[in-house]
Design a protein around this motif. Structure first.
Motif, PDB file in Angstrom:
ATOM      1  N   ALA A  17       0.838  -1.203   0.000  1.00 56.19           N
ATOM      2  CA  ALA A  17       0.000   0.000   0.000  1.00 56.19           C
ATOM      3  C   ALA A  17       0.875   1.255   0.000  1.00 56.19           C
ATOM      4  O   ALA A  17       0.581   2.225  -0.713  1.00 56.19           O
ATOM      5  CB  ALA A  17      -0.933   0.002   1.211  1.00 56.19           C
ATOM      6  N   VAL A  18       1.940   1.243   0.785  1.00 57.71           N
ATOM      7  CA  VAL A  18       2.869   2.385   0.799  1.00 57.71           C
ATOM      8  C   VAL A  18       3.508   2.547  -0.577  1.00 57.71           C
ATOM      9  O   VAL A  18       3.594   3.658  -1.107  1.00 57.71           O
ATOM     10  CB  VAL A  18       3.940   2.209   1.898  1.00 57.71           C
ATOM     11  CG1 VAL A  18       5.030   3.268   1.771  1.00 57.71           C
ATOM     12  CG2 VAL A  18       3.305   2.261   3.282  1.00 57.71           C
ATOM     13  N   ALA A  19       3.938   1.449  -1.171  1.00 55.80           N
ATOM     14  CA  ALA A  19       4.543   1.501  -2.505  1.00 55.80           C
ATOM     15  C   ALA A  19       3.561   2.062  -3.539  1.00 55.80           C
ATOM     16  O   ALA A  19       3.939   2.880  -4.386  1.00 55.80           O
ATOM     17  CB  ALA A  19       5.021   0.119  -2.922  1.00 55.80           C
ATOM     18  N   ASP A  20       2.310   1.636  -3.475  1.00 60.46           N
ATOM     19  CA  ASP A  20       1.289   2.157  -4.404  1.00 60.46           C
ATOM     20  C   ASP A  20       1.128   3.664  -4.254  1.00 60.46           C
ATOM     21  O   ASP A  20       1.053   4.392  -5.249  1.00 60.46           O
ATOM     22  CB  ASP A  20      -0.063   1.480  -4.155  1.00 60.46           C
ATOM     23  CG  ASP A  20      -0.126   0.069  -4.695  1.00 60.46           C
ATOM     24  OD1 ASP A  20       0.730  -0.301  -5.527  1.00 60.46           O
ATOM     25  OD2 ASP A  20      -1.034  -0.667  -4.271  1.00 60.46           O
ATOM     26  N   LYS A  21       1.082   4.152  -3.017  1.00 63.18           N
ATOM     27  CA  LYS A  21       0.920   5.592  -2.796  1.00 63.18           C
ATOM     28  C   LYS A  21       2.120   6.366  -3.321  1.00 63.18           C
ATOM     29  O   LYS A  21       1.959   7.429  -3.937  1.00 63.18           O
ATOM     30  CB  LYS A  21       0.692   5.875  -1.313  1.00 63.18           C
ATOM     31  CG  LYS A  21      -0.668   5.401  -0.835  1.00 63.18           C
ATOM     32  CD  LYS A  21      -0.845   5.572   0.658  1.00 63.18           C
ATOM     33  CE  LYS A  21      -2.167   4.955   1.099  1.00 63.18           C
ATOM     34  NZ  LYS A  21      -2.288   4.905   2.546  1.00 63.18           N
ATOM     35  N   LEU A  22       3.321   5.846  -3.106  1.00 64.74           N
ATOM     36  CA  LEU A  22       4.516   6.505  -3.648  1.00 64.74           C
ATOM     37  C   LEU A  22       4.481   6.523  -5.170  1.00 64.74           C
ATOM     38  O   LEU A  22       4.805   7.527  -5.798  1.00 64.74           O
ATOM     39  CB  LEU A  22       5.784   5.800  -3.170  1.00 64.74           C
ATOM     40  CG  LEU A  22       6.254   6.125  -1.767  1.00 64.74           C
ATOM     41  CD1 LEU A  22       7.353   5.173  -1.338  1.00 64.74           C
ATOM     42  CD2 LEU A  22       6.731   7.561  -1.690  1.00 64.74           C
ATOM     43  N   PHE A  23       4.087   5.399  -5.769  1.00 67.44           N
ATOM     44  CA  PHE A  23       4.013   5.304  -7.228  1.00 67.44           C
ATOM     45  C   PHE A  23       3.055   6.346  -7.807  1.00 67.44           C
ATOM     46  O   PHE A  23       3.382   7.044  -8.767  1.00 67.44           O
ATOM     47  CB  PHE A  23       3.568   3.895  -7.627  1.00 67.44           C
ATOM     48  CG  PHE A  23       3.329   3.739  -9.103  1.00 67.44           C
ATOM     49  CD1 PHE A  23       4.387   3.564  -9.971  1.00 67.44           C
ATOM     50  CD2 PHE A  23       2.040   3.776  -9.606  1.00 67.44           C
ATOM     51  CE1 PHE A  23       4.160   3.429 -11.334  1.00 67.44           C
ATOM     52  CE2 PHE A  23       1.803   3.643 -10.963  1.00 67.44           C
ATOM     53  CZ  PHE A  23       2.866   3.470 -11.835  1.00 67.44           C
TER      54      PHE A  23
END
Length: 78
Positions: A17-23
């Motif tokens: 989820a953190v990776a998705d938000k950064l992306f």
């Protein structure tokens, strides 16, 4: 541009989820899942003249699920 590497430790079960938000913020030139103490590593180019601390706090560390970070600033590419 100032190149920084930011390692992120996430709450258990939140790394994707953190990776998705950064992306979706489109601020990382590269984003990796890593093993060890940190879950993610982001390579980010920060515009010259921008306060690095404020940029990271306002654009990265406000994401829910991040527990801890380690930022490495770079100075020269060889």
């Amino acid at each position: 541009m100032i190149c920084v590497f930011i390692q992120l430790q996430c709450k258990p079960g939140t790394a994707y989820a953190v990776a998705d938000k950064l992306f979706y913020r489109e601020i990382c030139s590269e984003l990796y899942s890593t093993s060890g103490e940190y879950d993610l590593m982001a390579k980010i180019y920060i515009p010259e003249g921008t306060d690095v601390g404020h940029y990271i706090n306002n654009k990265v560390l406000d994401i829910d699920g991040i527990v801890r970070s380690l930022t490495t600033m770079t100075f020269k590419a060889f």
